[in-house]
Design an enzyme around this catalytic site. Structure first.
Site, PDB file in Angstrom:
ATOM      1  N   PRO A 193       0.828  -1.213   0.000  1.00 35.34           N
ATOM      2  CG  PRO A 193      -0.218  -1.184   2.084  1.00 35.34           C
ATOM      3  CD  PRO A 193       0.598  -2.049   1.186  1.00 35.34           C
ATOM      4  CD  GLU A 203       2.160  -4.639  10.673  1.00 37.82           C
ATOM      5  OE1 GLU A 203       1.700  -5.748  11.008  1.00 37.82           O
ATOM      6  OE2 GLU A 203       1.453  -3.724  10.261  1.00 37.82           O
ATOM      7  NE  ARG A 208      -8.359  -7.271 -20.041  1.00 37.28           N
ATOM      8  CZ  ARG A 208      -8.436  -6.094 -20.675  1.00 37.28           C
ATOM      9  NH1 ARG A 208      -7.549  -5.147 -20.426  1.00 37.28           N
ATOM     10  NH2 ARG A 208      -9.397  -5.863 -21.547  1.00 37.28           N
ATOM     11  CG  ASP A 253      -9.530  -2.345 -22.181  1.00 39.62           C
ATOM     12  OD1 ASP A 253     -10.533  -2.983 -22.533  1.00 39.62           O
ATOM     13  OD2 ASP A 253      -8.407  -2.859 -22.001  1.00 39.62           O
TER      14      ASP A 253
HETATM   15 CL1  6GU Z   1      -0.332  -3.725  -3.580  1.00 44.81          CL
HETATM   16  N1  6GU Z   1      -0.643  -4.583  -1.104  1.00 44.81           N
HETATM   17  C1  6GU Z   1      -1.239  -4.559   0.078  1.00 44.81           C
HETATM   18  N2  6GU Z   1      -0.838  -5.392   1.006  1.00 44.81           N
HETATM   19  N3  6GU Z   1      -2.219  -3.739   0.386  1.00 44.81           N
HETATM   20  C2  6GU Z   1      -2.609  -2.918  -0.577  1.00 44.81           C
HETATM   21  C3  6GU Z   1      -2.025  -2.886  -1.825  1.00 44.81           C
HETATM   22  C4  6GU Z   1      -1.038  -3.745  -2.066  1.00 44.81           C
HETATM   23  N4  6GU Z   1      -2.617  -1.947  -2.576  1.00 44.81           N
HETATM   24  C5  6GU Z   1      -3.531  -1.416  -1.812  1.00 44.81           C
HETATM   25  N5  6GU Z   1      -3.531  -1.975  -0.593  1.00 44.81           N
END
Ligand code: 6GU
Length: 280
Positions: A123, A150, A192, A207
């Site tokens: 994230p 973490e 894809r 798309d």
């Molecule tokens: Cl790529 N990984 C994780 N663990 N949480 C996320 C993410 C990725 N993208 C948004 N939240």
């Protein structure tokens, strides 16, 4: 294309064997290896994580486990067999099958194209976009490092630069438990676009995002269903009118759901007039 995934939950990646990706495996256009990170754990308990330096909640994944895992997977020195397609595939051509597309790289300075691409879903990464999917669809070998808890000791990412081109990416502004589901999302978006996998070139040239706009609504038979009519223009046979209507539906949806996207789209005079009419 070859994909390898390193994870402590290999069964979570089973969807890669199904549907479109299963078909790509079956056709020999894709090979997928899923590797259990614990293979590289060295202690009796096969531990892969430890408490964070500096204190705080949660656990951090250990560099002495991830380092050798990434070394081995980069060179194909693993014993895990590749995934098999789930499909006993009916090799029936689809009605919309045509030759595939030419993948488009980002263009310009290629840093060590010989090294595989390492994707670290997190994230805290850079947002993953359709442009990334398009560029990565031309890769020979992509490795996904799925962290849980973490995250992974940051030195692993730093050290991996010796053998990989490394990308830390996020799939959206929310937090998942680990990188596995993000890996499925990214793998599907990329595969894809591999030539010959989807079949129909026009279907991804049109798309959402490919021209910077969201796609408008689609309809099929019957013309009338539960008292609802298909928009008349679509059955008029006037292709110029259909094209204009579709363009306006795209503009409308984008204006409603993602107005910020309109800032980066090339708009014609007619497009501007249509958007102005919405603002009145
Ligand atoms: Cl790529 N990984 C994780 N663990 N949480 C996320 C993410 C990725 N993208 C948004 N939240």
């Amino acid at each position: 294309m070859r994909l390898d995934v390193i994870t402590i939950f290999p069964e979570y990646l089973d969807p890669l064997r199904h549907a479109l990706l299963g078909k790509a495996i079956e056709q020999g256009k894709l090979a997928v290896g899923v590797h259990d990170l614990r293979q590289w754990a060295t202690d009796r308990h096969k531990s892969v994580d430890d408490t964070p330096f500096g204190g705080g909640p949660g656990m951090v994944m250990k560099p002495e486990v991830w380092g050798p895992a990434l070394d081995d997977v980069a060179t194909g020195s693993t014993s895990t067999p590749d995934l098999e397609s789930s499909l006993p595939h009916l090799n029936k051509p689809r009605r919309d099958d045509v030759a595939g597309v030419t993948p488009q790289g980002y263009g310009g300075g290629e840093e060590g194209i010989d090294k595989p691409l390492l994707i670290v879903p997190t994230p805290a990464g850079k947002p993953f976009t359709q442009a990334d999917a398009q560029a990565w669809s031309a890769e020979q070998h992509i490795v996904f490092a799925c962290g849980r808890y973490e995250g992974i000791d940051q030195r692993v990412v730093e050290d991996a630069e010796k053998r990989y081109r490394v990308r830390e990416v996020s799939i959206g502004d929310y937090v998942l438990i680990g990188g596995e589901v993000a890996t499925l999302v990214i793998a599907e978006a990329v595969v894809r676009l591999v030539p010959g996998v989807l079949g129909n070139q026009r279907s991804h040239e049109e798309d959402s995002f490919s021209d910077g706009l969201l796609e408008g609504p689609s309809y099929t038979k019957p013309r009338q269903w539960r008292g609802l009519e298909v928009p008349e223009v679509l059955t008029s046979g006037n292709h110029a009118k259909v094209d204009r209507w579709r363009r306006e539906q795209s503009l409308l949806r984008t204006w409603q759901h993602r107005p910020e996207l309109l800032d980066d789209v090339e708009l014609s005079k007619a497009d501007r007039a249509f958007l102005d009419s919405l603002r009145d």
